[in-house]
Structure formats: structure tokens, C-alpha cells
Design a protein around this motif. Structure first.
Motif, PDB file in Angstrom:
ATOM      1  N   HIS A  23     -14.134   8.795   5.933  1.00 24.24           N
ATOM      2  CA  HIS A  23     -13.504   7.598   5.499  1.00 24.24           C
ATOM      3  C   HIS A  23     -13.366   6.686   6.942  1.00 24.24           C
ATOM      4  CE1 HIS A  23     -10.564   4.611   4.468  1.00 24.24           C
ATOM      5  NE2 HIS A  23     -11.209   4.340   3.367  1.00 24.24           N
ATOM      6  N   TYR A  25     -10.763   5.373   8.165  1.00 26.50           N
ATOM      7  CA  TYR A  25      -9.627   5.502   8.894  1.00 26.50           C
ATOM      8  C   TYR A  25      -9.528   7.102   9.887  1.00 26.50           C
ATOM      9  CZ  TYR A  25      -7.519   2.314   5.409  1.00 26.50           C
ATOM     10  OH  TYR A  25      -7.293   1.234   4.665  1.00 26.50           O
ATOM     11  N   ASP A  39     -16.204   3.124   3.132  1.00 26.07           N
ATOM     12  CA  ASP A  39     -14.857   2.929   2.405  1.00 26.07           C
ATOM     13  C   ASP A  39     -14.973   3.891   1.265  1.00 26.07           C
ATOM     14  OD1 ASP A  39     -16.562   1.481   0.574  1.00 26.07           O
ATOM     15  OD2 ASP A  39     -15.586  -0.268   0.474  1.00 26.07           O
ATOM     16  N   SER A  40     -13.985   3.691   0.101  1.00 23.91           N
ATOM     17  CA  SER A  40     -13.881   4.595  -0.966  1.00 23.91           C
ATOM     18  C   SER A  40     -15.350   4.678  -1.794  1.00 23.91           C
ATOM     19  CB  SER A  40     -12.749   4.593  -1.902  1.00 23.91           C
ATOM     20  OG  SER A  40     -11.698   4.078  -0.896  1.00 23.91           O
ATOM     21  N   PHE A  62      -8.064  12.098  -2.941  1.00 29.45           N
ATOM     22  CA  PHE A  62      -9.140  11.867  -4.267  1.00 29.45           C
ATOM     23  C   PHE A  62     -10.450  11.329  -3.886  1.00 29.45           C
ATOM     24  CE2 PHE A  62      -6.998   8.144  -2.111  1.00 29.45           C
ATOM     25  CZ  PHE A  62      -8.144   7.450  -1.768  1.00 29.45           C
ATOM     26  N   MET A  63     -10.637  11.414  -2.806  1.00 26.73           N
ATOM     27  CA  MET A  63     -12.077  11.167  -2.337  1.00 26.73           C
ATOM     28  C   MET A  63     -13.018  12.392  -2.431  1.00 26.73           C
ATOM     29  SD  MET A  63     -11.242   8.707   1.198  1.00 26.73           S
ATOM     30  CE  MET A  63     -10.495   7.126   0.765  1.00 26.73           C
ATOM     31  N   TYR A 111      -7.275   2.539 -10.047  1.00 23.33           N
ATOM     32  CA  TYR A 111      -7.560   2.716  -8.766  1.00 23.33           C
ATOM     33  C   TYR A 111      -7.888   4.027  -8.426  1.00 23.33           C
ATOM     34  CZ  TYR A 111      -7.224   1.282  -3.696  1.00 23.33           C
ATOM     35  OH  TYR A 111      -7.424   0.806  -2.414  1.00 23.33           O
ATOM     36  N   ASN A 113      -7.492   5.782  -5.810  1.00 22.99           N
ATOM     37  CA  ASN A 113      -6.470   6.540  -5.195  1.00 22.99           C
ATOM     38  C   ASN A 113      -5.430   6.883  -6.420  1.00 22.99           C
ATOM     39  OD1 ASN A 113      -7.579   4.794  -3.473  1.00 22.99           O
ATOM     40  ND2 ASN A 113      -5.840   4.509  -2.472  1.00 22.99           N
ATOM     41  N   SER A 128     -10.883  -0.695  -4.036  1.00 23.82           N
ATOM     42  CA  SER A 128     -10.506  -1.965  -3.499  1.00 23.82           C
ATOM     43  C   SER A 128     -11.863  -2.967  -3.418  1.00 23.82           C
ATOM     44  CB  SER A 128      -9.808  -1.915  -2.135  1.00 23.82           C
ATOM     45  OG  SER A 128     -10.397  -1.237  -1.071  1.00 23.82           O
ATOM     46  N   HIS A 176       0.141   0.536   3.999  1.00 28.65           N
ATOM     47  CA  HIS A 176       0.079  -0.891   3.871  1.00 28.65           C
ATOM     48  C   HIS A 176       1.416  -1.787   3.720  1.00 28.65           C
ATOM     49  CE1 HIS A 176      -4.249   0.503   3.629  1.00 28.65           C
ATOM     50  NE2 HIS A 176      -4.543  -0.848   4.238  1.00 28.65           N
ATOM     51  N   HIS A 199      -6.049  -6.236   3.903  1.00 30.22           N
ATOM     52  CA  HIS A 199      -6.605  -5.159   2.830  1.00 30.22           C
ATOM     53  C   HIS A 199      -5.819  -5.515   1.543  1.00 30.22           C
ATOM     54  CE1 HIS A 199      -7.261  -1.484   0.633  1.00 30.22           C
ATOM     55  NE2 HIS A 199      -8.275  -1.287   1.347  1.00 30.22           N
ATOM     56  N   GLU A 201      -4.330  -3.743  -0.374  1.00 32.04           N
ATOM     57  CA  GLU A 201      -3.101  -2.722  -0.693  1.00 32.04           C
ATOM     58  C   GLU A 201      -1.930  -3.397  -0.039  1.00 32.04           C
ATOM     59  OE1 GLU A 201      -4.016   1.099   0.550  1.00 32.04           O
ATOM     60  OE2 GLU A 201      -5.579   1.437  -0.595  1.00 32.04           O
ATOM     61  N   SER A 215     -11.983  -4.969   1.472  1.00 35.39           N
ATOM     62  CA  SER A 215     -11.857  -3.225   1.446  1.00 35.39           C
ATOM     63  C   SER A 215     -12.092  -3.093   2.973  1.00 35.39           C
ATOM     64  CB  SER A 215     -12.812  -2.786   0.804  1.00 35.39           C
ATOM     65  OG  SER A 215     -14.126  -2.862   0.922  1.00 35.39           O
ATOM     66  N   THR A 216     -12.109  -1.877   3.370  1.00 36.37           N
ATOM     67  CA  THR A 216     -12.434  -1.432   4.873  1.00 36.37           C
ATOM     68  C   THR A 216     -13.656  -1.891   5.045  1.00 36.37           C
ATOM     69  OG1 THR A 216     -12.715   0.709   4.317  1.00 36.37           O
ATOM     70  CG2 THR A 216     -10.485   0.108   5.075  1.00 36.37           C
ATOM     71  N   MET A 264      -4.322  10.537   6.264  1.00 35.67           N
ATOM     72  CA  MET A 264      -5.683  10.582   7.040  1.00 35.67           C
ATOM     73  C   MET A 264      -5.761  11.417   8.178  1.00 35.67           C
ATOM     74  SD  MET A 264      -8.030   8.646   5.236  1.00 35.67           S
ATOM     75  CE  MET A 264      -8.223   7.761   3.757  1.00 35.67           C
TER      76      MET A 264
END
Ligand code: 13P
Ligand code: SF4
Length: 305
Positions: A23, A25, A39-40, A62-63, A111, A113, A128, A176, A199, A201, A215-216, A264
């Protein structure tokens, strides 16, 4: 941290049968050796294309679970199996079932997440990057949306003809939540020519001060396509490394340098290396729950094509 040549060579050798998905991050050392960073949503799509028997997933639970569901015949590993996203824990499956009972005419959009047990109760998942698109694509006029109430607010802002019901009422990301309107005001004063990317969030008060809500990965895209040369980045600080590396001629300022997601950052270089070598931290998904959760994930991937 500088990684020595011998270790980098070993990593390349070990990666022959293992793809590294990371990811945005993640720490710079992991980003530098990853096969895919995103991103996700991008990570889900990347997980659909894996042609090696092992996936070392550098992100949060979750990812990695999504990657495991999409690859039942492969072994998905994490540097640290305890990297649980705190936001995902805010929505127990029971709360989703209760909301459904209360609003039987609503669709349930969760979501990504979110814990698997809750995701198994959803009609469709979103990230996102595609939350607005997914909600617009559904026929229902009423949408139960969780767990992020700030993302729910962003969706409601862009989908005026539907009623978005946040469940729980105040679900949020602790990282966030650290961003305040004062940070945006100060950053704009210091860098008047910079674009402000935020973002979804972040809280509504902060979102309202943005030039773009992204999103990122959308932040990376915006940095690539914009004629601006300076950007204020309203998300976890890890993304700055990737942006600065990909666009060395542009400047990126964190909106708040203390916005660090501890979960993360549980994926350290040492833990990464240990799993690449030993392959013990296997992500396991309960088959019955995964079977249902996969349906809502696949529906998202279909709707956001
Ligand atoms: P995206 O990278 O999908 O924008 O998500 C941010 C995030 O908080 C993931 O945990
Ligand atoms: Fe969860 Fe927020 Fe960390 Fe993302 S940044 S993993 S939503 S706590």
C-alpha cells in the motif's frame, strides 16, 4: 535506512516465486522492492493478476484478506498478522444486520476497510476511489454505508438523490481525524501556489477546504496530470515518499507531518524480510465467510470497471 547490496540481491532471489504488493503508506524500504504499490482498489486489481504461488502483502488486514479471497489457490502472507485497521473494527456484523432490519429497502455498501464478517453482510464493497461511482450505480435510493462516516458524507455530497445512512453514526479513521482546518489554512499560507489534495477519510470541515478529494492513488494521478508543481498532501505521510520519488521535479508537503498510521507502520523491514524468507505469517480466511464476502468484493470490481 540503506539496505545493503547483498540483502537486495537476496530479496530479488526470494521474489522469484513471491509477488510483493504494497500500500502507498508503506515504509520506503518496502516500497522500493515492491512489485506493485497502490491504493486499496489498485491492490485488489493487482491481486487478480498474480501469477506466482506466494503473495507478500504489505498493508493491513482487510487488504490482505481481499487478496486471499481473490487467490484461494495461493499463499498470502503479511509481515505482521496483527496489523488490524482500527476503523475496520468499528463495524461489527451485528450492527449491519440491525441496520438492514431497520431499513429493509436500503442497499448495504461497505467500505473495504471493514472486517470480513461484516463484509459478508454487504451487497457491495467500495473503496475511497470508487465509493461515489458504486453508490450511483445501484438502483436503491437508500444506502446503508459504513464504517467511515466521513466517506459517507463525501458520497452524500456527490449523490444528492439518495439517502446515505452512516453506520455506525461516527465511524472514522484515527489517523485522518488528526487533520484540522487550521492545518489547511497554515499550509495554504506557507505554499500559496500549491494544490490541496485531501483524502475523503478526513472530516467534512477539512474536505470542504480541499481543491480535490482523492484516494491515495488518485493523488498520484493528480500530481502526474496537474500543471501545478507543488502539492499539499492530506493523507497519511507515507504517500509523500512515493510522490517525491515519481515526480522529482515537483514538491509535496504533508498537511500534517504527525499523521502516521501506526498499523501500516507495523510492517517493518525486518518483519518483511523474515516473511520473505520463512513464509509463516499466512493470512487465513474462514471459508464460509469468505465465500459470501467475495461476492460483494467481486460486485465492486465489476461495477468499477
Ligand atoms: P486508499 O489508499 O484506498 O485511498 O485508502 C486509504 C486508507 O486509509 C487505507 O487504509
Ligand atoms: Fe485504517 Fe486509517 Fe490506518 Fe487506513 S490509515 S489502515 S483507515 S487506521
Amino acid at each position: 535506512m540503506v539496505i545493503d547490496e547483498a540483502t537486495l540481491k537476496e530479496v530479488e532471489e526470494l521474489k522469484k516465486d513471491c509477488i510483493v504488493l504494497a500500500h502507498n503508506y508503506q515504509i520506503p524500504e518496502i516500497q522500493d522492492v515492491a512489485d506493485f504499490i497502490g491504493d486499496s482498489l489498485g491492490l485488489c486489481r493487482a491481486a487478480q493478476r498474480v501469477d506466482k504461488p506466494y503473495i507478500l502483502f504489505c498493508g493491513v488486514d482487510f487488504m490482505a484478506e481481499s487478496a486471499a479471497m481473490l487467490n484461494p489457490d495461493k499463499t498470502v502472507l503479511m509481515p505482521d498478522l496483527e496489523a488490524h485497521c482500527p476503523m475496520a473494527a468499528q463495524l461489527p456484523a451485528k450492527l449491519v444486520r440491525e441496520a438492514r432490519e431497520e431499513h429493509p429497502d436500503a442497499a448495504v455498501v461497505l467500505y473495504i476497510n471493514t472486517r470480513l464478517e461484516a463484509r459478508a453482510e454487504a451487497d457491495v464493497i467500495c473503496t475511497s476511489a470508487n465509493a461515489v461511482k458504486i453508490v450511483k450505480a445501484l438502483p436503491e435510493k437508500k444506502i446503508i454505508f459504513g464504517p467511515d462516516a466521513n466517506l459517507a458524507w463525501h458520497v452524500q455530497r456527490h449523490v444528492k438523490d439518495k439517502e446515505i445512512i452512516p453506520v455506525p453514526a461516527k465511524g472514522h479513521c484515527i489517523t485522518h481525524l488528526l487533520f484540522k482546518p487550521e492545518h489547511v489554512e497554515k499550509a495554504r499560507e506557507e505554499h500559496p501556489d500549491a494544490e490541496v489534495l485531501i483524502h475523503p477519510e478526513c472530516t467534512p470541515e477539512v474536505q470542504l477546504l480541499a481543491d480535490y478529494i482523492c484516494s491515495t492513488e488518485q493523488m498520484v494521478k493528480r500530481a502526474r496530470e496537474s500543471s501545478a508543481t507543488e502539492f499539499i498532501i492530506g493523507t497519511e505521510v507515507g504517500l509523500i515518499y512515493r510522490l517525491q520519488k515519481e515526480f522529482p521535479d515537483k514538491k509535496f508537503y504533508p498537511l500534517y507531518e504527525k499523521a502516521v498510521c501506526r498499523t501500516m507502520k507495523m510492517n517493518t523491514w525486518e518483519k518483511f524480510l523474515t516473511q520473505l524468507r520463512e513464509r509463516k505469517n499466512v493470512v487465513r480466511v474462514e471459508p464460509k465467510i469468505a465465500e459470501r464476502a467475495l461476492l460483494s468484493l467481486e460486485r465492486m470490481l465489476e461495477l468499477s470497471k
